[in-house]
Design a protein around this motif. Structure first.
Motif, mmCIF file in Angstrom:
data_model
loop_
_atom_site.group_PDB
_atom_site.id
_atom_site.type_symbol
_atom_site.label_atom_id
_atom_site.label_comp_id
_atom_site.label_asym_id
_atom_site.label_seq_id
_atom_site.Cartn_x
_atom_site.Cartn_y
_atom_site.Cartn_z
ATOM 1 N N TYR A 136 0.830 -1.196 0.000
ATOM 2 C CA TYR A 136 0.000 0.000 0.000
ATOM 3 C C TYR A 136 0.872 1.257 0.000
ATOM 4 O O TYR A 136 1.981 1.275 0.551
ATOM 5 N N ARG A 137 0.350 2.293 -0.610
ATOM 6 C CA ARG A 137 0.977 3.610 -0.577
ATOM 7 C C ARG A 137 0.415 4.368 0.612
ATOM 8 O O ARG A 137 -0.798 4.619 0.678
ATOM 9 N N VAL A 138 1.260 4.746 1.536
ATOM 10 C CA VAL A 138 0.828 5.394 2.768
ATOM 11 C C VAL A 138 0.940 6.907 2.619
ATOM 12 O O VAL A 138 2.020 7.436 2.327
ATOM 13 N N ILE A 139 -0.162 7.596 2.837
ATOM 14 C CA ILE A 139 -0.197 9.064 2.793
ATOM 15 C C ILE A 139 -0.726 9.537 4.145
ATOM 16 O O ILE A 139 -1.842 9.195 4.530
ATOM 17 N N ALA A 140 0.095 10.285 4.858
ATOM 18 C CA ALA A 140 -0.273 10.716 6.213
ATOM 19 C C ALA A 140 -0.071 12.225 6.331
ATOM 20 O O ALA A 140 1.050 12.691 6.554
ATOM 21 N N PRO A 141 -1.129 13.003 6.167
ATOM 22 C CA PRO A 141 -0.999 14.462 6.264
ATOM 23 C C PRO A 141 -0.975 14.949 7.703
ATOM 24 O O PRO A 141 -1.455 14.278 8.620
ATOM 25 N N ASP A 142 -0.385 16.116 7.894
ATOM 26 C CA ASP A 142 -0.568 16.888 9.117
ATOM 27 C C ASP A 142 -1.767 17.804 8.888
ATOM 28 O O ASP A 142 -1.765 18.617 7.958
ATOM 29 N N PHE A 143 -2.790 17.679 9.719
ATOM 30 C CA PHE A 143 -3.927 18.575 9.592
ATOM 31 C C PHE A 143 -3.487 20.032 9.733
ATOM 32 O O PHE A 143 -2.472 20.346 10.370
ATOM 33 N N ALA A 144 -4.256 20.943 9.170
ATOM 34 C CA ALA A 144 -4.016 22.372 9.373
ATOM 35 C C ALA A 144 -3.936 22.660 10.873
ATOM 36 O O ALA A 144 -4.701 22.110 11.671
ATOM 37 N N GLY A 145 -2.971 23.498 11.242
ATOM 38 C CA GLY A 145 -2.790 23.833 12.649
ATOM 39 C C GLY A 145 -1.994 22.810 13.434
ATOM 40 O O GLY A 145 -1.808 22.966 14.645
ATOM 41 N N HIS A 146 -1.518 21.775 12.783
ATOM 42 C CA HIS A 146 -0.791 20.695 13.436
ATOM 43 C C HIS A 146 0.529 20.431 12.704
ATOM 44 O O HIS A 146 0.646 20.658 11.501
ATOM 45 N N GLY A 147 1.491 19.889 13.442
ATOM 46 C CA GLY A 147 2.746 19.453 12.837
ATOM 47 C C GLY A 147 3.399 20.538 12.000
ATOM 48 O O GLY A 147 3.576 21.674 12.447
ATOM 49 N N ALA A 148 3.752 20.176 10.765
ATOM 50 C CA ALA A 148 4.456 21.104 9.876
ATOM 51 C C ALA A 148 3.514 21.873 8.964
ATOM 52 O O ALA A 148 3.979 22.566 8.047
ATOM 53 N N SER A 149 2.210 21.767 9.177
ATOM 54 C CA SER A 149 1.241 22.498 8.350
ATOM 55 C C SER A 149 1.003 23.910 8.880
ATOM 56 O O SER A 149 1.369 24.236 10.014
ATOM 57 N N SER A 150 0.353 24.722 8.061
ATOM 58 C CA SER A 150 0.131 26.128 8.402
ATOM 59 C C SER A 150 -0.667 26.299 9.688
ATOM 60 O O SER A 150 -1.545 25.497 10.011
ATOM 61 N N ARG A 151 -0.352 27.356 10.386
ATOM 62 C CA ARG A 151 -1.092 27.710 11.600
ATOM 63 C C ARG A 151 -2.464 28.277 11.242
ATOM 64 O O ARG A 151 -2.723 28.636 10.095
ATOM 65 N N LEU A 152 -3.317 28.363 12.263
ATOM 66 C CA LEU A 152 -4.691 28.831 12.059
ATOM 67 C C LEU A 152 -4.950 30.068 12.916
ATOM 68 O O LEU A 152 -4.479 30.171 14.045
ATOM 69 N N ASP A 153 -5.755 30.983 12.359
ATOM 70 C CA ASP A 153 -6.126 32.178 13.110
ATOM 71 C C ASP A 153 -7.637 32.351 13.171
ATOM 72 O O ASP A 153 -8.143 33.422 13.515
ATOM 73 N N ALA A 154 -8.381 31.286 12.821
ATOM 74 C CA ALA A 154 -9.839 31.306 12.880
ATOM 75 C C ALA A 154 -10.319 29.878 13.121
ATOM 76 O O ALA A 154 -9.585 28.916 12.871
#
Length: 266
Positions: free
Chosen positions: A47-65
């Protein structure tokens, strides 16, 4: 590249292996690295494993709303588009399970199969609202993500795993991750969860589905997982013996066996 951009948010993802795609969605205040216990098992099985970091988590963009479960699911669809994947096996735990169910309802043609572990159908109860309010308050304190990790660790992983060398090593890895996390972004996810309610829509999920529960999960008890499975046409349900809330980690072998057996059928 390990990033894609959706609605001006730069979102990180891990992409490993080849074969049918499995999109793995993590819990709140964590990251795609929470799925490392599944990486080798899935990739070795083809299987091809794809594991994202949700917005606001890990290396993904921060959230302001505030950021809703529907927003998280839309980011996942955008990631499948970015990777030119018409379909994937969708696997989610806790918050990731909420987003997985939302994705299965919002974009059913993209879901080859659905696995939901230790998750929830709604946050409409008074208990859930109080829990989210407490989390938001903690996350917005100085070093809030660290405080929440220290508070939640004993409930999230079973005692045997926490006492093991692997458990102790993982604690410090997650501790370092929490030390770098943005508490305000994670609080914005908690705010977005206030509108989450799929309990009366689960019967519309059309994908082959399985629900997994941890026998010792105090956060999302097995009876809740069994109820969700009963609402989804044809869904199967299994309890992982001895597992707590983050069952893919403290009971990785049993989790992997259940997941792979299901994926091979679909």
């Amino acid at each position: 590249m390990a990033y894609h951009t959706h609605q001006n948010r730069r979102l990180y993802y891990l992409d490993h292996g080849s074969g049918p795609a499995a999109l793995l969605l993590h819990g709140i205040c964590n990251s795609g690295r929470a799925w490392l216990p599944q990486l080798q098992a899935l990739s070795s099985a083809g299987y091809r494993v794809i594991a994202p970091d949700f917005a606001g988590h890990g290396a993904s963009s921060r959230l302001d709303a505030p950021y809703s479960v529907a927003d998280l699911a839309a980011d996942c669809v955008a990631l499948l588009d970015h990777l030119d994947l018409p379909q994937a096996h969708i696997v989610g735990l806790s918050l990731g399970g909420m987003a997985a169910q939302q994705l299965a309802l919002d974009a059913p043609s993209r879901v080859r199969s659905l696995t939901v572990a230790c998750s929830f159908p709604s946050t409409a109860s008074d208990e859930a609202r109080q829990m989210l309010a407490t989390w938001k308050q903690t996350l917005r304190e100085p070093d809030g993500p660290l405080k929440r990790l220290e508070q939640s660790w004993p409930r999230n992983l079973n005692a045997a795993f926490r006492a093991s060398p692997a458990g102790q090593a993982l604690y410090w890895q997650w501790h370092a991750q929490a030390a770098q996390a943005d508490g305000e972004s994670q609080a914005r996810i908690c705010e977005g969860l206030a509108d989450y309610h799929l309990a009366d829509r689960l019967a519309s999920i059309a994908a082959p589905a399985q629900y997994l529960a941890g026998e010792c999960d105090e956060v999302s008890p097995p009876a809740l997982g069994q109820w969700m499975a009963s609402q989804v046409p044809g869904a199967r349900f299994a309890i992982l013996p001895g597992a707590a809330h983050v069952a893919n980690v403290d009971s990785a072998a049993a989790f992997n066996d259940a997941l792979l057996a299901f994926l091979r059928q679909h």
